[in-house]
Structures are given as C-alpha cells and as structure tokens.
Design an enzyme around this catalytic site. Structure first.
Site, PDB file in Angstrom:
ATOM      1  N   GLY A 248       0.810  -1.209   0.000  1.00 23.05           N
ATOM      2  CA  GLY A 248       0.000   0.000   0.000  1.00 23.05           C
ATOM      3  C   GLY A 248       0.847   1.264   0.000  1.00 23.05           C
ATOM      4  CB  SER A 249       0.012   4.680   1.089  1.00 22.34           C
ATOM      5  OG  SER A 249      -1.149   4.769   0.270  1.00 22.34           O
TER       6      SER A 249
END
Length: 509
Positions: A248-249
C-alpha cells in the site's frame, strides 16, 4: 686515413660479432623450445594428470569455501546430521532467553528422567523461537548445534562422566525484548497480522509477533488441526518474515525517492492538483483513499496526505529499469539474511507493464508484494541516515556458568540512500504524523515519524492496514512496522497500534 679505416674495420667486426652472438642466442632459444616441446610430448600424460589433480584441489577449495560461507549452518543444524543425534543422547539442550534473561525455551527433566522442551511464554514467542518437537524450526533449528554443544570445563565434564550425568548445553541470549513482545501482541488485538520492531542503529530485532499463533507446548496434540485443509489461518507461518502483502501507501516513499533521483533539479517545484480521482489515458481512473480531494499538493504534502493521484502521476514518468534497481538496492528480489526463515519481497517493473499496472505499483499495489520485515528494514535505512543494518536475533552464547562463549555484533547490510535523501524522507514522515494521514500515531511523549498504508486485496472493499515509523524522530531508538489483515485503514487502526508499541518502549522504566 689509416686510423679511420682501422676504426671502421673494428666497428664492422664488432657488428658482425654481435650478429653472430644474436644468432647463437636465437638458435639456443629455438633448441630450448624444441627441447621443451619434445619433453612435453614425451611426458604429456604426466602434465594432464598434474593438471587434473590441481583442478581437483582447486574445486575442493572452492567447495570448502562455499560450505563454510553458505551451507555449513544448514548442514550442521540439520536434524538428520548423525552428530546431532549423538549429542541429543549426551547433552541437555540449552535454553533460549530473551535479551534480559527471561526463558523462552528450556529443557525440563521429569523424575523418571524424561526430558521435555518447555516454552514458558506459549504462543507469544512461537514464531521467532520455533519448536524442537517432531522437528526443529526457526531459532531452535538455527541454534541446534549450539544448544547441544557444551563449553564446560574439563573438570566438570569429567565429573558428569563419572556420575553418568548429561552435559549441560550452551544457552543463547536473543535480541528479543519480552515486555515489548507482549506490548506488540496486545497492540494487534483481535486482528491477524504481524509486528516487527528493530533498533535501527544496530539491526537488533526487538520484537517479532505473528498472529494467529500456536502453542509449541501442545504442538503434538494440535498438529493435525493446525495442518488440516479446514484450517485456513496459517497458524504455523511467521507472517512477520514470511508473509507477503501489497504494501500500500508505505511504498510511496520509494516511488518519491526514485522520482527525486531522476529529476534532481526540478522535483522541488512539482505540484499536482488532486480532485480525488486521477484520470489518465482512455478511461483509466485512480481514486484517492475514500475519494478524498487533496487540492494542490507538492511531493512532501503528497506523502503527508497519502495522495494516490500524485504518486501514480509520478510513477508513470519513471524509468522502470532504474526504479527496479532502486527497489533491489533496498532488498527486493533477495532473501533477507536472518537466523530464521524469510521470504523475498517481489516487484515487477518492465516494459510489459501496462500504464494501469504501473500506476497501481507506484502506490504499493499492482505488482509489488512485501514482507513486514522488509518494510521495517526500509524504514530503518531512513531512520539510520541511509544505512540499513543487517537484522539479527542472536546476541550472545553462554555456558552453564553464564560465561560468554560467543558474541554477535552489528553489521552494515546495505546503503540504499544518501543521508540527504534519508533526511528528506524523514521530514516527509514527520509531516505524515503532524499534518497528514498518520495523526492517530502522534504521541505527546516523542516526535514520531511514520507512513500509513491501506492496501486493497481480494474482493472489492477489503484492505490490509499498514503503518511503519520510528521514534524519536531526531534520535531514532526504535522502528515499528505493523500490518493488520483486513484492517481497512492504516491511519485509523494500524497507526494507533504502532504508537502504543513505541510509547511502551520509550516510556517504560
């Protein structure tokens, strides 16, 4: 006149003599070469045999070096090694201890002489410590030979022989902090997932938790249920070092680093207008988390707010071969060297990637998967001014009298970024906590630097929650990476879990 003629004749004689001498040397060399050729022809078999013998010894040297460096631990600690079987009959297996001396694994002897392996903390340390019931795994396997070796004095060994007692095996202090391990376990709550905590300046693994776990004390009774097809929880797998997830981020830090390197003179002026949905090409639309519109952002605020749009836009402009090399410099595609089993984090970056796949990969989805351990090591490199230390779990080996037999020391592993790059990413991570998506990790006791992540997986709407960070930001003592499976939002759920772990470590007496 006569003198000139005499001199000329003398020079001519000298030249002639030199020429004759040169010819003699040439003929002598020719005869020597011919003699050597004849000697070789007559003794060709001897030369061939000598060459083969030399090649054999060279091969043995190369194999011996490979054995010592690469596979000696595997062979020595293999449960099928007859030396191990012999030691099992003469030595009481030593203990495995936490960094401050709590017993994590020990051998107990019943009144009838039956020996059992006991794990006082049950499932809490099961994944890093492993088990020696049925077979050996993890630290129990790596330390197999060590725990069955005895560095007692000769006098004590003679006494044990005369009284027909077993030798006491050496014991091992690990880097694991029992209190922090419990805090990490509690912080995961009811979620499946993992926590890795590391001291960034040394690489010492302070805590390693994986849920769901198993109880090594009842492993034989539980074995069939743990490995049954109906059990889909993978209790035996160490999610911290072997579980691979889309990061993810948290991966956006590497996307930004690559963009900065490719655009050293212009990245400071980059801005992006985010309306909550980044549209590209023919119908490609990438939404920010929950459709949030971030307005005009630069690179620093883009990280702070975890804007998908700016990172996908940056990612589309990157040189994929260079980006792959950057990821590999942090450890992707390579198995992390550790005393327990690890899985290599993976990423695909080549010309076969579609624009959509590249956009997703740039925000930590798409073709990238990562272990929590890898995630923590990337954060360690940032916290430690660009230097990634080699992670380790084994600290000291001691004998029965607690005398030190062997010590392990920190080693540099990689230097994937410069101090200037690390300082900038640290500043961005501070902004995540103070101004952006990581506000739930903010502490009243120390400045935390972190990065949130929410990674989509499986069916629509399912997400893993990530957080990785360190503290204090100006003098990092601990790095913590957390993943909550199906935790939805990193900023909402993983961030406060990481804060609890960090605060426990920094505030306890």
């Amino acid at each position: 006149m006569r003198n000139r003629e005499e001199k000329a004749n003398a020079r001519a004689l000298r030249r002639e003599e030199k020429l004759r001498e040169k010819n003699r040397r040439r003929q002598a060399k020719k005869r020597l070469r011919e003699k050597r050729r004849n000697f070789f022809r007559q003794n060709k078999e001897i030369y061939v045999i000598a060459g083969l013998v030399g090649l054999f010894f060279l091969s043995m040297i190369v194999y011996y070096a490979y054995y010592l460096i690469a596979v000696s631990d595997t062979v020595i600690n293999n449960s099928y090694n007859p030396r191990i079987a012999s030691l099992e009959n003469t030595v009481n297996r030593g203990s495995i201890l936490s960094s401050s001396g709590q017993i994590l694994a020990e051998t107990t002897v019943a009144q009838d002489g039956t020996r059992n392996r006991n794990y006082p903390f049950g499932e809490l340390f099961a994944h890093p410590v492993g088990y020696s019931t049925m077979k050996t795994t993890e630290l129990e396997r790596y330390l197999n030979f060590t725990l069955l070796s005895s560095h007692e004095s000769i006098a004590r060994k003679i006494y044990y022989d005369l009284t027909e007692r077993r030798y006491e095996g050496d014991s091992v202090y690990t880097t694991l902090d029992a209190g922090l391990q419990q805090a990490a376990w509690d912080a995961l709550g009811s979620y499946n997932g993992a926590v890795v905590a590391i001291e960034p300046s040394t690489g010492r693994i302070l805590a390693m938790v994986s849920k769901p776990g198993y109880n090594p004390n009842t492993l034989e009774e539980d074995w069939n249920s743990l490995i049954s097809e109906e059990n889909t929880s993978s209790n035996l797998m160490n999610r911290a070092s072997q579980g691979i997830y889309p990061p993810g981020s948290t991966f956006k830090l590497l996307t930004v680093l690559e963009y900065i390197r490719e655009n050293p003179d212009t990245w400071q002026d980059v801005t992006f207008s985010c309306d909550g949905a980044f549209e590209y090409g023919d119908g490609l639309v990438l939404h920010c988390h929950d459709g949030n519109a971030h307005g005009t952002v630069d690179i620093r605020s883009g990280i702070a707010l975890s804007c998908n749009g700016i990172h996908a836009w940056l990612g589309l402009s990157l040189d994929r071969e260079s980006f792959l090399e950057l990821c590999q410099s942090f450890g992707f595609q390579s198995t992390i060297p550790l005393e327990i089993g690890t899985t290599a984090s993976q990423i695909t970056l080549d010309d076969t990637l579609t624009d959509w796949a590249m956009m997703l990969t740039s925000i930590g989805q798409g073709t990238v998967v990562e272990t929590p351990l890898q995630n923590a090591l990337i954060t360690c490199a940032i916290a430690n001014g660009g230097v990634m230390m080699k992670p380790y779990l084994v600290e000291t080996v001691v004998n029965e009298q607690w005398e030190v037999v062997r010590e392990y020391h920190p080693q540099e592993y990689r230097t994937p970024l410069t101090k200037e790059e690390a300082d900038f990413l640290k500043d961005c991570m501070i902004a995540v906590v103070n101004e952006g998506s990581g506000g739930a990790s903010a502490s009243a006791y120390a400045q935390i630097a972190g990065k949130t992540g929410s990674a989509d997986y499986g069916s629509e709407g399912k997400r893993h929650a990530w957080y990785t960070g360190f503290a204090p930001a100006d003098d990092p003592q601990i790095v913590v990476s957390v993943i909550l499976e199906d935790g939805q939002s990193g900023g909402t759920y993983a961030a406060p879990a990481a804060r609890e772990i960090i605060e426990y470590y920094l505030l306890r007496e």
